[in-house]
Design a protein around this motif. Structure first.
Motif, PDB file in Angstrom:
ATOM      1  N   UNK A   1      12.060  -1.464   2.203  1.00 14.63           N
ATOM      2  CA  UNK A   1      13.191  -0.569   2.485  1.00 14.63           C
ATOM      3  C   UNK A   1      12.787   0.528   3.458  1.00 14.63           C
ATOM      4  N   UNK A   2      11.629   1.146   3.223  1.00 14.12           N
ATOM      5  CA  UNK A   2      11.199   2.258   4.078  1.00 14.12           C
ATOM      6  C   UNK A   2      10.975   1.781   5.509  1.00 14.12           C
TER       7      UNK A   2
ATOM      8  N   UNK B   1       5.238   8.751  13.955  1.00 17.00           N
ATOM      9  CA  UNK B   1       5.912   8.594  12.664  1.00 17.00           C
ATOM     10  C   UNK B   1       5.513   7.281  11.998  1.00 17.00           C
ATOM     11  N   UNK B   2       5.386   6.238  12.824  1.00 16.30           N
ATOM     12  CA  UNK B   2       5.019   4.936  12.271  1.00 16.30           C
ATOM     13  C   UNK B   2       3.611   4.955  11.689  1.00 16.30           C
ATOM     14  N   UNK B   3       2.674   5.593  12.380  1.00 13.76           N
ATOM     15  CA  UNK B   3       1.312   5.665  11.865  1.00 13.76           C
ATOM     16  C   UNK B   3       1.275   6.458  10.565  1.00 13.76           C
ATOM     17  N   UNK B   4       2.072   7.514  10.487  1.00 16.03           N
ATOM     18  CA  UNK B   4       2.158   8.285   9.246  1.00 16.03           C
ATOM     19  C   UNK B   4       2.741   7.433   8.123  1.00 16.03           C
ATOM     20  N   UNK B   5       3.774   6.641   8.446  1.00 15.95           N
ATOM     21  CA  UNK B   5       4.375   5.749   7.466  1.00 15.95           C
ATOM     22  C   UNK B   5       3.382   4.691   7.012  1.00 15.95           C
TER      23      UNK B   5
ATOM     24  N   UNK C   1       0.975   6.007   4.427  1.00 13.41           N
ATOM     25  CA  UNK C   1       1.519   6.157   3.073  1.00 13.41           C
ATOM     26  C   UNK C   1       1.680   4.816   2.361  1.00 13.41           C
ATOM     27  N   UNK C   2       1.820   3.746   3.147  1.00 13.57           N
ATOM     28  CA  UNK C   2       2.017   2.411   2.560  1.00 13.57           C
ATOM     29  C   UNK C   2       0.752   1.562   2.611  1.00 13.57           C
ATOM     30  N   UNK C   3      -0.369   2.185   2.951  1.00 15.78           N
ATOM     31  CA  UNK C   3      -1.585   1.405   3.228  1.00 15.78           C
ATOM     32  C   UNK C   3      -1.987   0.529   2.047  1.00 15.78           C
TER      33      UNK C   3
ATOM     34  N   UNK D   1       5.031  -9.177   9.174  1.00 14.07           N
ATOM     35  CA  UNK D   1       5.760  -9.542  10.391  1.00 14.07           C
ATOM     36  C   UNK D   1       6.830  -8.513  10.720  1.00 14.07           C
ATOM     37  N   UNK D   2       7.385  -7.855   9.692  1.00 13.26           N
ATOM     38  CA  UNK D   2       8.363  -6.802   9.929  1.00 13.26           C
ATOM     39  C   UNK D   2       7.713  -5.635  10.674  1.00 13.26           C
ATOM     40  N   UNK D   3       6.436  -5.371  10.390  1.00 12.43           N
ATOM     41  CA  UNK D   3       5.730  -4.297  11.084  1.00 12.43           C
ATOM     42  C   UNK D   3       5.524  -4.657  12.560  1.00 12.43           C
TER      43      UNK D   3
END
Length: 535
Positions: A299-300, A335-339, A342-344, A356-358
């Motif tokens: 979702x994020x 922003x993407x690197x920060x995201x 958080x999801x690492x 693949x979404x990334x």
């Protein structure tokens, strides 16, 4: 019944009517006309006072100068609920839509002998153990039996079978027809609304394979139904705490209605909201099912991708100002690197579709470098041609954006090629759509890059291209390796269409993707040759 004071003739003439005798007025007698009086029903006035037992009359107290302006409601009961007229009130009249199936009790494909009970149990078991990881928004209780699923959620049972059954299975068309019978009879004709239907529609959308249609009309219709039903059930605005299944359904609907339509250039059916954020955080803390921990990353990430189109759209006429584009893309990448940070932990164990979404997001960030044709058309027909666009079109910065597009589009296709064959049936239609988009973006990026190289400022354009310019162009073609990628991807997709006739392949989503690749491959080589003048 009382008689009207004026006769019909005098009323039509708008003249004074004075009676001379019974049923005759002075004017009609003088003119020799027929005189007719109409009978009117007598109106009785209602008294506002009630008499008590002693015969005394009690009058209602007068409160303000507005008395008498409010119409009488008679026996109408006005509810005391202050939310009835609030902004979230439905405002509908009539009976509530049904929550039970009009097809309840009718024999299904198992009862009619088209699918054995053991085969049904095997397919449902596959869904529970394998398919849920690639789309964790519809989870079946491990303790739920096939019999319970068929009785309690018959459309969800059919959707699960359609998702897990082989493409060449003989009942595929029959299964699709039965599913559409449920959708049309229950959702459309009877306006049935319940959580089971939302869950079933989500599964139908996620693993939509048959029938393939131009523009994916039926798939888009199912997504629209799903979003509409979530709104009708009020899941997006209920103040009460939602159940875990309701939260998964709400988040899954947000994902399908915001991801696929954007790839297909369709309007999104559901926007992000505080309720989405709340449910997303609840799923992150959930321990009910292991697959719940992947819901928040899905979702994020998708929500973040949605902001790219919004932000680029806000640029308007300044969309090709290089300085603004640099700022916008730089901000999005940070922003993407920060995201990602958080999801690492979740990304380390995430299923292939999320990885693949990334890649798709990273390619989406640079996608505005492909706005060449539309911007050129606007520029040619503008009153004052945009110098900013002309500068951006041939800039070195645009070349770097196109290089990124080539690499990330290629990476997404390679990620799919590396998926084990046994896991391919579990891949959702959203991933296939992203691959289809990458198959278009990659050759277009190569084409634009070659044009930039051969029309570089300060160099003399020659055709056919030679020397250092040709070496640079060949480096682009070699880096893309498009034709080789198409061959490898075609071999991979054949796993999904084994046993299908040519006609059946044209009705299968994976089969039509293979046909699409053939068209792109046949276009690519002549296009490169036309630009460079060499093979």
């Amino acid at each position: 019944v009382v008689k009207r004071r004026a006769c019909v003739t005098c009323t039509n003439a708008k003249c004074k009517c004075s009676p001379q005798s019974d049923n005759l007025c002075q004017r009609c007698a003088r003119l020799g006309k027929q005189c007719v009086y109409l009978d009117l029903p007598e109106r009785k006035r209602k008294r506002r006072s009630d008499e008590d037992g002693n015969g005394a009359t009690q009058h209602a107290p007068t409160s303000s100068s507005t008395d008498g302006l409010t119409p009488s409601t008679g026996d109408l009961t006005i509810p005391d609920d202050p939310e009835m007229l609030g902004p979230d009130s439905e405002g509908y009249h009539g009976r509530e839509p049904p929550t039970t199936s009009v097809l309840e009790g009718l024999p299904d494909i198992v009862d009619r002998g088209f699918l054995s009970m053991s085969e049904a149990e095997n397919l449902v078991s596959q869904f529970k153990s394998r398919f849920v990881w690639t789309f964790p928004f519809v989870v079946l209780d491990p303790a739920q039996t096939v019999a319970d699923l068929r009785k309690g959620e018959p459309l969800l049972f059919l959707a699960v079978v359609a998702a897990t059954i082989a493409s060449a299975h003989p009942i595929r068309k029959l299964l699709a027809d039965e599913i559409m019978q449920h959708v049309t009879s229950r959702v459309v004709a009877s306006s049935e609304r319940n959580l089971g239907l939302v869950r079933a529609l989500l599964v139908l959308c996620a693993w939509y394979r048959y029938p393939a249609q131009k523009g994916n009309v039926q798939l888009v219709l199912l997504i629209t139904m799903c979003a509409t039903m979530v709104h009708d059930l009020g899941l997006h605005r209920l103040k009460a705490e939602l159940t875990m299944d309701q939260q998964r359904a709400l988040l899954g609907t947000y994902l399908v209605s915001s991801s696929l339509p954007r790839v297909m250039n369709r309007p999104s059916g559901m926007a992000n909201s505080n309720k989405i954020e709340e449910c997303c955080n609840n799923m992150a803390a959930s321990t009910e099912y292991p697959s719940d921990r992947y819901i928040r990353p899905f979702i994020v990430t998708q929500s973040f991708i949605n902001t790219i189109d919004v932000n680029y759209g806000e640029l308007g006429e300044a969309a090709y100002e290089e300085s603004l584009v640099r700022i916008m893309i730089g901000a999005k990448l940070r922003e993407f690197e920060s995201l990602r940070a958080t999801l690492e932990e979740d990304l380390a164990k995430c299923p292939n579709p999320l990885s693949m979404l990334l890649f798709f997001f990273q390619g989406k960030t640079y996608n505005m470098a492909l706005g060449d044709e539309h911007a050129c058309y606007q520029n040619r027909h503008a009153a004052v041609p945009s110098s900013a666009f002309e500068a951006f079109k041939v800039s070195a910065y645009r070349s770097s954006l196109l290089w990124h597009l080539v690499r990330y589009s290629k990476a997404l296709i390679q990620a799919y090629i590396e998926i084990p064959d046994a896991e391919l049936p579990q891949i959702t239609v959203f991933t296939l759509t992203q691959i289809c988009a990458s198959l278009v973006i990659l050759p277009r990026s190569v084409s634009f890059l070659l044009k930039l190289i051969t029309t570089k400022q300060g160099s003399v354009r020659t055709w056919p291209v030679r020397g250092e310019t040709l070496d640079e162009a060949r480096a682009v073609v070699d880096e893309a390796d498009f034709l080789n990628l198409v061959v490898r991807l075609y071999e991979k997709l054949r796993v999904l269409i084994v046993g299908l006739t040519p006609q059946e392949k044209g009705l299968d989503v994976a089969g039509t993707l293979c046909c699409h690749m053939n068209v792109l491959a046949s276009w690519y080589a002549p296009r490169v040759q036309a630009i460079l003048g060499v093979d």
